[in-house]
Design a protein around this motif. Structure first.
Motif, PDB file in Angstrom:
ATOM      1  N   UNK A  62     -34.890   4.996  91.897  1.00 47.76           N
ATOM      2  CA  UNK A  62     -35.418   4.059  90.912  1.00 47.76           C
ATOM      3  C   UNK A  62     -36.679   3.407  91.445  1.00 47.76           C
ATOM      4  N   UNK A  63     -37.563   3.065  90.549  1.00 48.27           N
ATOM      5  CA  UNK A  63     -38.830   2.424  90.909  1.00 48.27           C
ATOM      6  C   UNK A  63     -38.575   1.161  91.718  1.00 48.27           C
ATOM      7  N   UNK A  64     -39.306   1.019  92.831  1.00 49.73           N
ATOM      8  CA  UNK A  64     -39.147  -0.128  93.711  1.00 49.73           C
ATOM      9  C   UNK A  64     -38.156   0.097  94.832  1.00 49.73           C
ATOM     10  N   UNK A  65     -37.407   1.195  94.773  1.00 53.39           N
ATOM     11  CA  UNK A  65     -36.393   1.485  95.785  1.00 53.39           C
ATOM     12  C   UNK A  65     -37.019   2.162  97.004  1.00 53.39           C
ATOM     13  N   UNK A  66     -36.441   1.901  98.181  1.00 54.28           N
ATOM     14  CA  UNK A  66     -36.873   2.569  99.410  1.00 54.28           C
ATOM     15  C   UNK A  66     -35.946   3.738  99.695  1.00 54.28           C
ATOM     16  N   UNK A 123     -43.558   4.904  89.114  1.00 53.78           N
ATOM     17  CA  UNK A 123     -42.569   5.839  88.595  1.00 53.78           C
ATOM     18  C   UNK A 123     -43.240   7.168  88.258  1.00 53.78           C
ATOM     19  N   UNK A 124     -42.414   8.183  88.108  1.00 55.19           N
ATOM     20  CA  UNK A 124     -42.936   9.521  87.862  1.00 55.19           C
ATOM     21  C   UNK A 124     -42.513  10.458  88.974  1.00 55.19           C
ATOM     22  N   UNK A 125     -43.287  11.508  89.168  1.00 52.34           N
ATOM     23  CA  UNK A 125     -42.993  12.481  90.216  1.00 52.34           C
ATOM     24  C   UNK A 125     -43.706  12.087  91.512  1.00 52.34           C
ATOM     25  N   UNK A 126     -42.941  11.917  92.579  1.00 47.06           N
ATOM     26  CA  UNK A 126     -43.508  11.595  93.881  1.00 47.06           C
ATOM     27  C   UNK A 126     -43.381  12.826  94.784  1.00 47.06           C
ATOM     28  N   UNK A 157     -37.363   7.122  88.780  1.00 52.56           N
ATOM     29  CA  UNK A 157     -37.025   6.620  87.458  1.00 52.56           C
ATOM     30  C   UNK A 157     -37.683   5.269  87.218  1.00 52.56           C
ATOM     31  N   UNK A 158     -38.215   5.044  86.028  1.00 48.17           N
ATOM     32  CA  UNK A 158     -38.862   3.761  85.740  1.00 48.17           C
ATOM     33  C   UNK A 158     -37.878   2.600  85.835  1.00 48.17           C
TER      34      UNK A 158
END
Length: 362
Positions: A62-66, A123-126, A157-158
């Motif tokens: 999820x976005x913001x997660x390490x 978010x998106x593909x990293x 994920x956003x």
């Protein structure tokens, strides 16, 4: 630097041999040269015996997660070696890469692991990659580059924003032709039976199942099914972009996810529809619960958002001529939001504040 210093030492050895007729100088010089040749051969040989791979625990975060990302290095030779490389992190649709230098000393026949913690800010593909490494001898005098091109893709994920969304009675009781029916509640579609139960006071006689009632010698009634037709169409629309930014992509992805999840919370079944430039047909996905939402998100995060078609709503009506809907939402990749025929709203960079301040009625 080490190699330069060593060549300086060889130069001094040669100078001392010439100037002072040093008896042991020839032996020292020969040893120094042989040492260089052995180091060169070692680094050349070890490059073929070194393997590197990237390991991630999860493919979706999820976005913001390490998330921990490990680089596993294996030295199959009997000689120690040093491995250097540039570890890169890049988001899909963005040319800029964040790089970190990796350096590890590995003994012969050993395997080492370097772990880095990456924070998913967008978010998106990293894409996490290691395009090449440098393999050197044990003291780092000689090195050979080696292309490995290992990479892992992580779907970010956003992060969901709370949306002030209201489902109108018109949309909530909207019925459409569909082959999907609710499994947890009955409705008024008499073409499909939800369940057969015993008669209760207040039940209409038109619902009595006479055949089963005759066999059981007591009254049984039919409960009809509730169709899961989508009353809301959520259009993903392309816009005219002069300079496309990854920041806008991230906000757009986050906005789509937040609005769709808000409708799921309200048990509002909806279609998400879009068309890519160059495609002949409009694509759509029925979103009725969290499972179908995440299935869509896996596909959505792979899209090139800048290639969304602008006139998707008109083409949808041409493609699905006989289908009706209660409400429509148009959300452009330039961050413009319009619900039905209401005023078009421009979303600024603060998505959370926007959704708190605006009431969306579908």
């Amino acid at each position: 630097m080490k190699k330069t210093i060593y060549f300086v030492i060889i130069g001094i050895t040669i100078y001392l041999n010439i100037l002072y007729e040093w008896k042991e100088g020839a032996l020292v010089l020969s040893t120094e040269v042989v040492f260089l040749i052995l180091c060169f051969l070692e680094s050349y040989f070890v490059q073929f015996k070194s393997n590197v791979r990237i390991v991630v625990d999860r493919k979706m975060i999820e976005q913001g997660e390490k998330i921990p990302v490990s680089v596993e290095i294996r030295n199959k030779s009997n000689f120690p070696t040093q491995i250097r490389g540039r570890f890169s992190v890049q988001y899909g649709g963005e040319k800029k890469r964040k790089k970190q230098i990796l350096k590890k000393y590995i003994q012969g026949k050993k395997e080492e692991k370097i772990t880095k913690y990456i924070s998913a800010q967008k978010c998106g593909k990293m894409i996490v990659g290691l395009p090449r490494i440098s393999v050197s001898d044990w003291w780092g005098g000689f090195s050979f580059p080696k292309k490995i091109k290992v990479q892992e893709e992580i779907l970010v994920m956003p992060r969901r924003c709370l949306v002030n969304l209201i489902v109108s009675y018109r949309t909530r009781w909207f019925l459409s032709e569909t082959d999907d029916y609710a499994k947890d509640k009955s409705g008024d579609d008499n073409t499909e039976i939800y369940e057969i139960r015993e008669y209760r006071n207040g039940d209409r006689m038109q619902k009595v199942h006479w055949k089963i009632s005759a066999n059981q010698e007591e009254l049984y009634v039919k409960e009809y099914s509730y169709p899961l037709g989508a009353g809301v169409i959520f259009f993903l629309v392309g816009g005219k972009l002069e300079r496309y930014s990854q920041r806008k992509i991230s906000i757009f992805l986050q906005g789509v996810a937040s609005i769709s999840m808000a409708m799921i919370d309200k048990k509002c079944v909806h279609y998400i529809a879009w068309q890519m430039k160059g495609d002949s047909f409009v694509c759509r996905r029925l979103i009725k619960d969290e499972e179908t939402f995440y299935q869509f998100m896996l596909e959505f995060l792979e899209m090139q958002i800048d290639l969304l078609e602008e006139n998707v709503a008109e083409r949808y009506c041409d493609q699905y001529r006989n289908e009706a809907y209660s409400s429509k939402i148009c959300f452009t990749n330039t961050l413009e939001l319009q619900v039905n025929q209401q005023e078009t709203l421009q979303i600024n960079q603060d998505l959370e504040h926007f959704f708190e301040a605006v009431e969306i009625v579908v």
